[in-house]
Design an enzyme around this catalytic site. Structure first.
Site, short mmCIF file in Angstrom:
data_model
loop_
_atom_site.label_atom_id
_atom_site.label_comp_id
_atom_site.label_asym_id
_atom_site.label_seq_id
_atom_site.Cartn_x
_atom_site.Cartn_y
_atom_site.Cartn_z
N VAL A 12 1.01 -1.13 -0.07
CA VAL A 12 -0.20 0.78 -0.54
C VAL A 12 1.15 1.81 -0.56
CG1 VAL A 12 -1.77 1.23 0.94
CG2 VAL A 12 -1.90 -0.84 1.22
N GLY A 13 1.61 1.13 0.61
CA GLY A 13 2.65 2.62 1.57
C GLY A 13 3.54 2.93 -0.28
N ASP A 33 11.21 2.81 6.19
CA ASP A 33 10.39 1.69 5.96
C ASP A 33 11.57 1.69 6.84
OD1 ASP A 33 8.21 -0.64 4.93
OD2 ASP A 33 9.90 -0.93 6.44
N ARG A 38 14.45 -3.90 1.93
CA ARG A 38 12.63 -3.34 1.32
C ARG A 38 13.25 -1.62 0.91
NH1 ARG A 38 6.40 -5.03 2.91
NH2 ARG A 38 5.88 -5.84 0.62
N VAL A 86 1.05 0.80 7.97
CA VAL A 86 2.02 -0.70 8.25
C VAL A 86 1.79 -1.36 8.57
CG1 VAL A 86 3.91 1.17 9.91
CG2 VAL A 86 2.01 0.18 10.93
N PHE A 222 -18.05 -6.90 2.19
CA PHE A 222 -19.24 -6.96 1.74
C PHE A 222 -18.85 -8.04 -0.10
CE2 PHE A 222 -23.57 -4.10 1.59
CZ PHE A 222 -22.90 -4.66 3.24
N CYS A 272 -6.23 -9.23 3.35
CA CYS A 272 -6.81 -8.07 3.73
C CYS A 272 -7.91 -9.23 3.78
CB CYS A 272 -6.95 -6.38 3.06
SG CYS A 272 -5.39 -6.27 3.52
N1 LIG Z 1 -2.47 -5.38 0.69
C1 LIG Z 1 -2.21 -4.52 -0.28
O1 LIG Z 1 -3.27 -4.63 -0.96
C2 LIG Z 1 -3.82 -4.09 1.22
C3 LIG Z 1 -3.53 -3.41 2.83
N2 LIG Z 1 -3.83 -2.12 3.48
C4 LIG Z 1 -3.93 -2.66 4.87
O2 LIG Z 1 -2.76 -1.70 4.59
C5 LIG Z 1 -1.68 -1.35 5.53
C6 LIG Z 1 -0.14 -2.57 5.32
O3 LIG Z 1 -0.44 -3.41 4.31
P1 LIG Z 1 0.87 -3.94 2.92
O4 LIG Z 1 1.50 -2.63 2.72
O5 LIG Z 1 -0.09 -5.01 2.68
O6 LIG Z 1 1.47 -4.74 4.49
P2 LIG Z 1 3.52 -4.57 3.85
O7 LIG Z 1 3.15 -5.63 5.04
O8 LIG Z 1 3.67 -5.15 2.27
O9 LIG Z 1 4.29 -3.82 4.26
C7 LIG Z 1 4.16 -2.63 5.37
C8 LIG Z 1 5.57 -2.09 5.46
O10 LIG Z 1 5.59 -1.69 6.83
C9 LIG Z 1 6.67 -1.69 7.44
N3 LIG Z 1 6.59 -1.48 9.12
C10 LIG Z 1 6.13 -2.74 10.12
N4 LIG Z 1 6.13 -1.28 10.99
C11 LIG Z 1 7.45 -0.78 11.12
C12 LIG Z 1 7.23 0.51 11.77
N5 LIG Z 1 7.24 0.54 12.83
N6 LIG Z 1 7.76 1.83 11.21
C13 LIG Z 1 8.48 1.93 10.10
N7 LIG Z 1 8.01 0.35 8.80
C14 LIG Z 1 7.19 -0.53 9.88
C15 LIG Z 1 7.17 -3.32 7.07
O11 LIG Z 1 8.10 -3.37 7.11
C16 LIG Z 1 6.16 -2.90 5.54
O12 LIG Z 1 7.06 -3.50 4.78
C17 LIG Z 1 -2.54 -3.06 6.34
O13 LIG Z 1 -3.50 -2.28 7.07
C18 LIG Z 1 -3.76 -3.51 5.50
O14 LIG Z 1 -4.57 -3.96 5.53
C19 LIG Z 1 -4.98 -1.93 2.85
C20 LIG Z 1 -5.64 -1.80 1.26
C21 LIG Z 1 -5.48 -2.92 0.48
O1 LIG Z 2 -8.36 -4.42 1.52
C1 LIG Z 2 -7.56 -4.87 1.03
O2 LIG Z 2 -6.64 -5.37 0.80
C2 LIG Z 2 -7.85 -4.62 -0.41
O3 LIG Z 2 -9.13 -6.54 -0.64
C3 LIG Z 2 -9.14 -6.45 -1.87
O4 LIG Z 2 -8.04 -6.48 -2.80
P1 LIG Z 2 -6.71 -7.58 -3.22
O5 LIG Z 2 -7.37 -8.29 -1.72
O6 LIG Z 2 -6.05 -7.37 -3.59
O7 LIG Z 2 -7.84 -8.65 -3.92
P2 LIG Z 2 -9.04 -9.02 -4.55
O8 LIG Z 2 -9.44 -8.94 -6.29
O9 LIG Z 2 -10.42 -8.10 -4.11
O10 LIG Z 2 -9.22 -10.40 -4.62
C4 LIG Z 2 -9.92 -10.87 -2.93
C5 LIG Z 2 -9.16 -12.69 -3.44
O11 LIG Z 2 -10.87 -12.95 -4.07
C6 LIG Z 2 -10.73 -13.77 -5.39
N1 LIG Z 2 -11.68 -12.96 -5.97
C7 LIG Z 2 -11.91 -11.79 -6.30
C8 LIG Z 2 -13.53 -11.97 -6.97
C9 LIG Z 2 -14.37 -13.10 -7.61
O12 LIG Z 2 -14.91 -12.82 -7.97
N2 LIG Z 2 -14.26 -14.17 -6.98
C10 LIG Z 2 -12.95 -14.67 -6.09
O13 LIG Z 2 -12.63 -15.37 -6.38
C11 LIG Z 2 -9.80 -13.70 -5.27
O14 LIG Z 2 -9.40 -14.40 -7.00
C12 LIG Z 2 -8.31 -13.26 -4.26
O15 LIG Z 2 -8.03 -14.54 -4.36
C13 LIG Z 2 -10.30 -5.38 -2.34
O16 LIG Z 2 -10.43 -5.81 -3.60
C14 LIG Z 2 -9.49 -4.22 -2.03
O17 LIG Z 2 -10.73 -3.12 -2.77
C15 LIG Z 2 -9.48 -4.25 -0.83
O18 LIG Z 2 -8.27 -2.20 -0.73
#
Ligand SMILES: NC(=O)C1=CN([C@@H]2O[C@H](COP(=O)(O)OP(=O)(O)OC[C@H]3O[C@@H](n4cnc5c(N)ncnc54)[C@H](O)[C@@H]3O)[C@@H](O)[C@H]2O)C=CC1
Ligand SMILES: O=C(O)[C@H]1O[C@H](OP(=O)(O)OP(=O)(O)OC[C@H]2O[C@@H](n3ccc(=O)[nH]c3=O)[C@H](O)[C@@H]2O)[C@H](O)[C@@H](O)[C@@H]1O
Length: 480
Positions: A12-13, A33, A38, A86, A222, A272
């Site tokens: 995300v970041g 980070d 990384r 984070v 949802f 997530c």
């Molecule tokens: N992966 C996704 O598609 C999405 C994730 N999120 C949310 O965003 C948040 C982050 O998710 P990701 O980016 O996927 O995780 P990630 O694990 O890829 O990145 C998190 C980073 O934070 C760093 N970190 C942890 N503690 C720290 C600290 N005290 N100081 C500096 N760096 C630190 C870690 O080393 C790591 O690189 C989570 O809460 C997740 O639920 C929200 C929407 C989409």
């Molecule tokens: O909070 C999050 O981390 C993110 O989680 C999901 O995004 P993501 O997990 O990256 O990917 P998706 O496309 O949502 O797929 C999630 C899982 O559902 C599965 N999926 C998706 C759609 C579908 O119709 N059927 C199905 O099995 C995908 O294959 C995958 O395993 C949400 O779509 C994002 O809006 C949200 O920000």
């Protein structure tokens, strides 16, 4: 020049800040980070995450107004706006273990911000957090006795992996929650001004803090619920002869329901959905809402059922045992166009098959052998901690080999499981695969991406989620 610092250079970041830097040349963005490898990767040609279009965005702004650094304290101290992105994993121990969000990393980031700050700051929750987290963060930040003013905003992220750049460039909405005080509203306006560089004003929604925090959990619940709903239907389709794709199409044509997110699958994965729903369940329980908690828990339970059901289909179809049989696993990432394996259904499917003593040959175009072996060895929820806190050396698995080609994976195999919907799996030469497999040759399509009729013509026994069953599979007495 406005200075932004983002703590956490992850999925995300990294992309979110790169997009802000690209769209706002007058803003300096530093992503920090604690993980040295990384940050080194963000500064190299080989970015730490695979995401279509990300390379171009990063290369356009890196070293101009986008920087990656491990000097966390310096850049936090200098920033006007601090995003916190984070990890917020599921707790594995203590109160709420297995459900509640572990806010250790968030809390330590907040304490560090309080310690190093010398000027007023806006602190933005980018991580997904339990509703009311801002209250706790506020307490940590405002007990600094330094007279510094901190405004906390909730600005949850809705990007999906694999389409992150598209989602960030054209978001359905940007959500900003803040305190309903003059200071809070001023902070909301300041963050709104950042996004207004490229997001139309009517797509920037502002709410109170708790609505913003809860909307993120609600949106993921949802979305996941739709997948569990169609997956539940897929089981009924297999029992009745209905075709889940036809059902999904007919249902989705209702404009109140809509066509998206109705693809039946082996189960949803990703970092997530499960984590956030379990978190929601825990919050409901803490608020005494037992029935509501139970309702959302079912979404995760149906997802587990779907993965188990898939494994049972594989084992029962192959004469009720896969012991000593080679099974090709095509795809390990949790969805296509990402190398991310967090909570991928592949892990549960592989564990299920290994439990029945199968020999697995795994191929994924974006996932390394090291990653696959670590994933298979890791305890539930351990993957969601910063890299340096995860087990580093992969465990040796006698029953698992990881190969770099789908043809190699399927050679001499008894069965093939499609776990990720990579486009290349649609284009494979299945006649060649069939010719090189043991007979009868089985294919289990966990993503409904293959042409079932064409495969049956070649000679395969085919199982495809929620589709009319192959006579071979249909005649089996299976309890699923
Ligand atoms: N992966 C996704 O598609 C999405 C994730 N999120 C949310 O965003 C948040 C982050 O998710 P990701 O980016 O996927 O995780 P990630 O694990 O890829 O990145 C998190 C980073 O934070 C760093 N970190 C942890 N503690 C720290 C600290 N005290 N100081 C500096 N760096 C630190 C870690 O080393 C790591 O690189 C989570 O809460 C997740 O639920 C929200 C929407 C989409
Ligand atoms: O909070 C999050 O981390 C993110 O989680 C999901 O995004 P993501 O997990 O990256 O990917 P998706 O496309 O949502 O797929 C999630 C899982 O559902 C599965 N999926 C998706 C759609 C579908 O119709 N059927 C199905 O099995 C995908 O294959 C995958 O395993 C949400 O779509 C994002 O809006 C949200 O920000």
């Amino acid at each position: 020049m406005v200075k932004i610092c983002c703590i956490g250079a992850g999925y995300v970041g990294g992309p979110t800040m790169a997009m802000i830097a690209l769209k706002c040349p007058n803003i300096q963005v530093v992503v920090v980070d604690i993980s040295k490898p990384r940050i080194a990767a963000w500064n190299s040609d080989e970015l730490p995450i695979y995401e279509p279009g990300l390379d171009e965005v990063v290369k356009a702004c890196r070293e101009k107004n986008l920087f990656f650094s491990t000097d966390v304290e310096k850049h936090v101290a200098e920033a006007d706006i601090v995003f916190v992105s984070v990890n917020t994993p599921t707790k594995t121990r203590g109160l709420g273990a297995g459900k509640a969000a572990d806010l250790t990393y968030w809390e330590s980031a907040a304490r560090m911000i309080a310690d190093v700050s010398k000027s007023d700051k806006i602190v933005v929750e980018k991580s997904t957090v339990p509703v009311k987290t801002a209250e706790a963060i506020e307490k940590i930040l405002t007990h600094n006795n330094k007279g510094i003013n901190f405004q906390i905003l909730s600005n949850p992220e809705f990007l999906a992996e694999g389409t992150a750049i598209e989602d960030l460039a054209k978001p359905d909405r940007v959500l900003i929650g803040g305190r309903e005080t003059p200071g809070g509203q001023k902070a909301v306006e300041a963050l709104k001004a950042v996004y207004a560089h490229w997001v139309p004003e009517d797509r920037i929604l502002t709410t109170n803090l708790w609505s913003a925090e809860l909307s993120k959990l609600a949106a993921n619940a949802f979305l996941a619920q739709r997948i569990s709903s169609i997956n539940a239907m897929s089981a009924l389709c297999e029992s009745t002869g209905a075709d889940v794709s036809e059902v999904a199409y007919a249902v989705g044509k209702d404009s109140r329901i809509g066509p998206k997110f109705l693809n039946a699958s082996v189960g949803f994965g990703g970092s997530c959905f499960q984590k956030d729903i379990l978190n929601l369940v825990y919050i409901c329980e803490c608020n005494g809402l037992t029935e509501v908690a139970h309702y959302w828990k079912q979404v995760v339970q149906i997802n587990d059922y779907q993965k188990t059901r898939f494994v049972k289909r594989v084992v029962s179809s192959m004469f009720n045992t896969v012991s000593g049989k080679k099974i090709a696993i095509l795809g390990f990432a949790f969805k296509k166009d990402t190398g991310d394996t967090r909570e991928t259904p592949a892990i549960d499917v592989c564990h299920g098959l290994l439990g029945d003593k199968a020999l697995l040959s795994i191929y994924d175009p974006q996932v390394t052998e090291d990653q696959i072996k670590r994933d298979l060895a890791m305890n539930k929820f351990d993957w969601d901690h910063p890299l340096h806190l995860q087990p580093q050396s992969p465990t040796a698995f006698k029953q698992v080999s990881v190969v770099w080609d789908a043809y190699e994976a399927t050679k001499d195999a008894h069965g093939v499981c499609i776990i990720t919907e990579w486009d290349e799996f649609k284009k494979l030469d299945y006649q060649r695969i069939y010719d090189n497999m043991q007979k009868p040759a089985f294919i289990f399509d966990g993503r409904n991406v293959l042409n079932v009729e064409a495969l049956r013509k070649i000679g395969f026994v085919v199982y495809s989620i929620g589709k009319p069953l192959d006579p071979w599979v249909k005649d089996l007495q299976v309890s699923i």
